[in-house]
Write a protein that holds these residues in place. Structure first.
Motif, PDB file in Angstrom:
ATOM      1  N   GLU A   1      52.837 -12.886  37.953  1.00  0.00           N
ATOM      2  CA  GLU A   1      52.753 -11.750  39.048  1.00  0.00           C
ATOM      3  C   GLU A   1      53.629 -10.518  38.262  1.00  0.00           C
ATOM      4  OE1 GLU A   1      54.617 -12.681  42.533  1.00  0.00           O
ATOM      5  OE2 GLU A   1      54.357 -10.716  43.052  1.00  0.00           O
ATOM      6  N   ASP A   2      54.501 -10.710  37.506  1.00  0.00           N
ATOM      7  CA  ASP A   2      55.316  -9.731  36.927  1.00  0.00           C
ATOM      8  C   ASP A   2      54.608  -9.025  35.973  1.00  0.00           C
ATOM      9  OD1 ASP A   2      57.125  -9.955  38.747  1.00  0.00           O
ATOM     10  OD2 ASP A   2      58.493 -10.872  37.719  1.00  0.00           O
ATOM     11  N   GLN A   3      53.831  -9.739  35.101  1.00  0.00           N
ATOM     12  CA  GLN A   3      53.254  -9.174  33.677  1.00  0.00           C
ATOM     13  C   GLN A   3      52.196  -8.050  34.332  1.00  0.00           C
ATOM     14  OE1 GLN A   3      50.817 -12.282  31.877  1.00  0.00           O
ATOM     15  NE2 GLN A   3      52.605 -13.813  32.093  1.00  0.00           N
ATOM     16  N   ALA A   4      51.627  -8.079  35.307  1.00  0.00           N
ATOM     17  CA  ALA A   4      50.968  -6.864  35.828  1.00  0.00           C
ATOM     18  C   ALA A   4      51.679  -5.533  36.090  1.00  0.00           C
ATOM     19  CB  ALA A   4      50.017  -7.202  37.262  1.00  0.00           C
ATOM     20  N   HIS A   5      53.043  -5.720  36.133  1.00  0.00           N
ATOM     21  CA  HIS A   5      53.732  -4.396  36.402  1.00  0.00           C
ATOM     22  C   HIS A   5      54.856  -4.236  35.200  1.00  0.00           C
ATOM     23  CE1 HIS A   5      52.438  -4.741  40.497  1.00  0.00           C
ATOM     24  NE2 HIS A   5      52.694  -6.213  40.421  1.00  0.00           N
TER      25      HIS A   5
ATOM     26  N   LYS B   1      66.534  -9.138  23.271  1.00  0.00           N
ATOM     27  CA  LYS B   1      67.310  -9.157  24.767  1.00  0.00           C
ATOM     28  C   LYS B   1      66.747 -10.224  25.536  1.00  0.00           C
ATOM     29  CE  LYS B   1      66.482  -5.343  26.939  1.00  0.00           C
ATOM     30  NZ  LYS B   1      66.329  -3.762  27.315  1.00  0.00           N
ATOM     31  N   TYR B   2      65.498 -10.447  25.692  1.00  0.00           N
ATOM     32  CA  TYR B   2      65.004 -11.472  26.748  1.00  0.00           C
ATOM     33  C   TYR B   2      64.748 -12.780  26.064  1.00  0.00           C
ATOM     34  CZ  TYR B   2      64.380  -7.283  29.322  1.00  0.00           C
ATOM     35  OH  TYR B   2      64.768  -5.900  30.152  1.00  0.00           O
ATOM     36  N   SER B   3      65.530 -13.192  24.891  1.00  0.00           N
ATOM     37  CA  SER B   3      65.587 -14.447  24.351  1.00  0.00           C
ATOM     38  C   SER B   3      66.439 -15.312  24.931  1.00  0.00           C
ATOM     39  CB  SER B   3      65.370 -14.487  23.065  1.00  0.00           C
ATOM     40  OG  SER B   3      64.248 -14.025  22.551  1.00  0.00           O
ATOM     41  N   GLY B   4      67.703 -14.496  25.699  1.00  0.00           N
ATOM     42  CA  GLY B   4      68.855 -15.249  26.088  1.00  0.00           C
ATOM     43  C   GLY B   4      69.975 -15.630  25.104  1.00  0.00           C
ATOM     44  N   ALA B   5      70.782 -16.372  25.483  1.00  0.00           N
ATOM     45  CA  ALA B   5      71.811 -16.639  24.543  1.00  0.00           C
ATOM     46  C   ALA B   5      71.437 -17.681  23.243  1.00  0.00           C
ATOM     47  CB  ALA B   5      73.166 -17.377  25.362  1.00  0.00           C
ATOM     48  N   GLY B   6      71.884 -17.652  22.445  1.00  0.00           N
ATOM     49  CA  GLY B   6      71.832 -18.540  21.149  1.00  0.00           C
ATOM     50  C   GLY B   6      70.757 -17.954  20.395  1.00  0.00           C
ATOM     51  N   GLN B   7      70.339 -18.617  19.340  1.00  0.00           N
ATOM     52  CA  GLN B   7      69.413 -18.076  18.288  1.00  0.00           C
ATOM     53  C   GLN B   7      68.250 -17.537  18.740  1.00  0.00           C
ATOM     54  OE1 GLN B   7      70.158 -18.845  14.807  1.00  0.00           O
ATOM     55  NE2 GLN B   7      68.385 -17.505  13.924  1.00  0.00           N
ATOM     56  N   SER B   8      67.732 -16.374  18.617  1.00  0.00           N
ATOM     57  CA  SER B   8      66.520 -15.854  19.105  1.00  0.00           C
ATOM     58  C   SER B   8      65.601 -15.503  17.741  1.00  0.00           C
ATOM     59  CB  SER B   8      66.519 -14.549  19.873  1.00  0.00           C
ATOM     60  OG  SER B   8      67.467 -13.742  19.044  1.00  0.00           O
ATOM     61  N   TYR B   9      64.322 -15.763  18.155  1.00  0.00           N
ATOM     62  CA  TYR B   9      63.171 -15.785  17.129  1.00  0.00           C
ATOM     63  C   TYR B   9      62.266 -14.720  17.321  1.00  0.00           C
ATOM     64  CZ  TYR B   9      59.045 -17.447  14.669  1.00  0.00           C
ATOM     65  OH  TYR B   9      57.976 -17.459  14.143  1.00  0.00           O
TER      66      TYR B   9
ATOM     67  N   PHE C   1      60.124  -0.636  36.203  1.00  0.00           N
ATOM     68  CA  PHE C   1      59.839  -2.171  36.570  1.00  0.00           C
ATOM     69  C   PHE C   1      60.654  -2.861  35.698  1.00  0.00           C
ATOM     70  CE2 PHE C   1      58.245  -6.146  36.613  1.00  0.00           C
ATOM     71  CZ  PHE C   1      57.954  -6.502  38.016  1.00  0.00           C
ATOM     72  N   ARG C   2      61.363  -3.994  36.396  1.00  0.00           N
ATOM     73  CA  ARG C   2      62.023  -4.842  35.854  1.00  0.00           C
ATOM     74  C   ARG C   2      62.184  -6.392  36.225  1.00  0.00           C
ATOM     75  NH1 ARG C   2      67.823  -4.376  34.063  1.00  0.00           N
ATOM     76  NH2 ARG C   2      66.971  -5.203  32.031  1.00  0.00           N
ATOM     77  N   ALA C   3      61.570  -7.134  35.738  1.00  0.00           N
ATOM     78  CA  ALA C   3      61.247  -8.478  36.223  1.00  0.00           C
ATOM     79  C   ALA C   3      62.553  -9.137  36.507  1.00  0.00           C
ATOM     80  CB  ALA C   3      60.380  -9.300  35.199  1.00  0.00           C
ATOM     81  N   ASP C   4      62.251  -9.846  37.790  1.00  0.00           N
ATOM     82  CA  ASP C   4      63.574 -10.924  37.926  1.00  0.00           C
ATOM     83  C   ASP C   4      64.892  -9.995  38.105  1.00  0.00           C
ATOM     84  OD1 ASP C   4      65.098 -12.980  38.688  1.00  0.00           O
ATOM     85  OD2 ASP C   4      64.265 -14.345  37.433  1.00  0.00           O
ATOM     86  N   LYS C   5      64.970  -9.081  39.013  1.00  0.00           N
ATOM     87  CA  LYS C   5      66.049  -8.297  39.104  1.00  0.00           C
ATOM     88  C   LYS C   5      67.527  -8.877  38.959  1.00  0.00           C
ATOM     89  CE  LYS C   5      64.633  -3.978  40.207  1.00  0.00           C
ATOM     90  NZ  LYS C   5      63.651  -3.103  40.593  1.00  0.00           N
TER      91      LYS C   5
END
Ligand code: ADP
Length: 257
Positions: free
Chosen positions: A191-195, A157-165, A201-205
């Motif tokens: 900063e977000d890693q701690a949460h 999901k968080y690999s963005g468009a294109g081929q994810s690995y 919690f969702r990083a970068d809303k």
């Protein structure tokens, strides 16, 4: 010799500890209910807005009809996955006293990755196992697979468009089985890693609004790890990728050989 003063003090101590525990538990439950209500309010408000639009314009404006129905469906989907995730959390919390089973990790990961490969054909998967081939972790297989599924889904999901690995690595130390899931996706700032393991919690809303999610997946994993006296952690570099590591105790039978 029995000193009744001591006994009463001891009893009072036990009682106080129990009360603190109960208090924490109730506070936790209250926070959970209030978090949940708050999170469900947003999709409900959007749904309400679209239903009003539909009532007003739906009959005469086919564009509006289509758009509002589509948007409503999205919000309903969001709410159902949120409810599903919350049920999962509640179920985990309820199984406080439970017998665990021993799960062979290499087989479990292989099966899961075969399924994932079928579902996500544009994604490339790698698997590395640096441990005894029949190594077992002390955990219900369902819980192990559930945790791993969330990590792999997130990696995609968080690999963005294109081929994810996505790469899964298994290793062991004296006491633990260590499962890592790495991706080369967008990464998480320090900063977000701690949460990220906190509920909702969702990083970068702003960015993540486009990417579906409830903010509950990683908190489910944190609950699973805690339940089995293990741990979960993240290492990540923004723009480079992330590695989530789940550490679980080895099957108890391994110590009794
Ligand atoms: P969800 O994915 O439903 O938002 P999670 O609890 O699974 O909820 O994840 C919480 C947040 O952590 C996500 O919203 C995202 O910002 C971040 N995150 C999780 N996994 C990854 C990953 N592999 N790469 C980058 N960010 C991630």
């Amino acid at each position: 010799e029995i000193n009744s003063g001591d006994e009463i003090e001891e009893l009072a101590d036990v009682f106080n500890k129990m009360m603190y525990k109960t208090h924490d538990y109730i506070e936790g439950q209250e926070r959970f209910v209030s978090d949940v209500s708050h999170e469900l309010r947003a999709p409900l408000a959007v749904l309400d807005g679209h239903v009003n639009l539909l009532l007003r314009w739906g009959k005469d404006d086919p564009e509006q009809l289509k758009e509002s129905l589509e948007a409503s469906r999205q919000e309903i989907k969001k709410m159902s996955s949120m409810i599903q995730d919350m049920l999962d959390i509640t179920r985990l919390k309820q199984s406080d006293e439970f017998q665990t089973e021993e799960t062979e990790v290499v087989g479990s990961v292989t099966d899961l990755m075969n399924n994932m490969e079928m579902i996500h054909q544009t994604c490339s998967f790698a698997f590395e196992a640096n441990l005894e081939p029949h190594a077992k972790a002390q955990i219900y297989k369902n819980h192990y697979v559930q945790a791993l599924t969330i990590l792999i889904d997130n990696a995609i999901k968080y690999s963005g468009a294109g081929q994810s690995y996505v790469k899964v690595t298994l290793s062991e130390d004296d006491r633990n089985i260590i499962t890592s899931v790495s991706d080369r996706g967008m990464g998480i700032c320090e900063e977000d890693q701690a949460h990220v393991f906190e509920r909702f919690f969702r990083a970068d809303k702003a960015r993540n609004r486009e990417i579906g999610g409830t903010g509950l997946g990683l908190s489910i994993i944190a609950n699973i790890a805690q339940m089995y006296h293990g741990s979960v952690s993240v290492k990540s570099e923004l723009g480079e990728g992330s590695t989530f590591t789940l550490v679980l105790p080895k099957a108890e039978s391994l110590y009794n050989l």
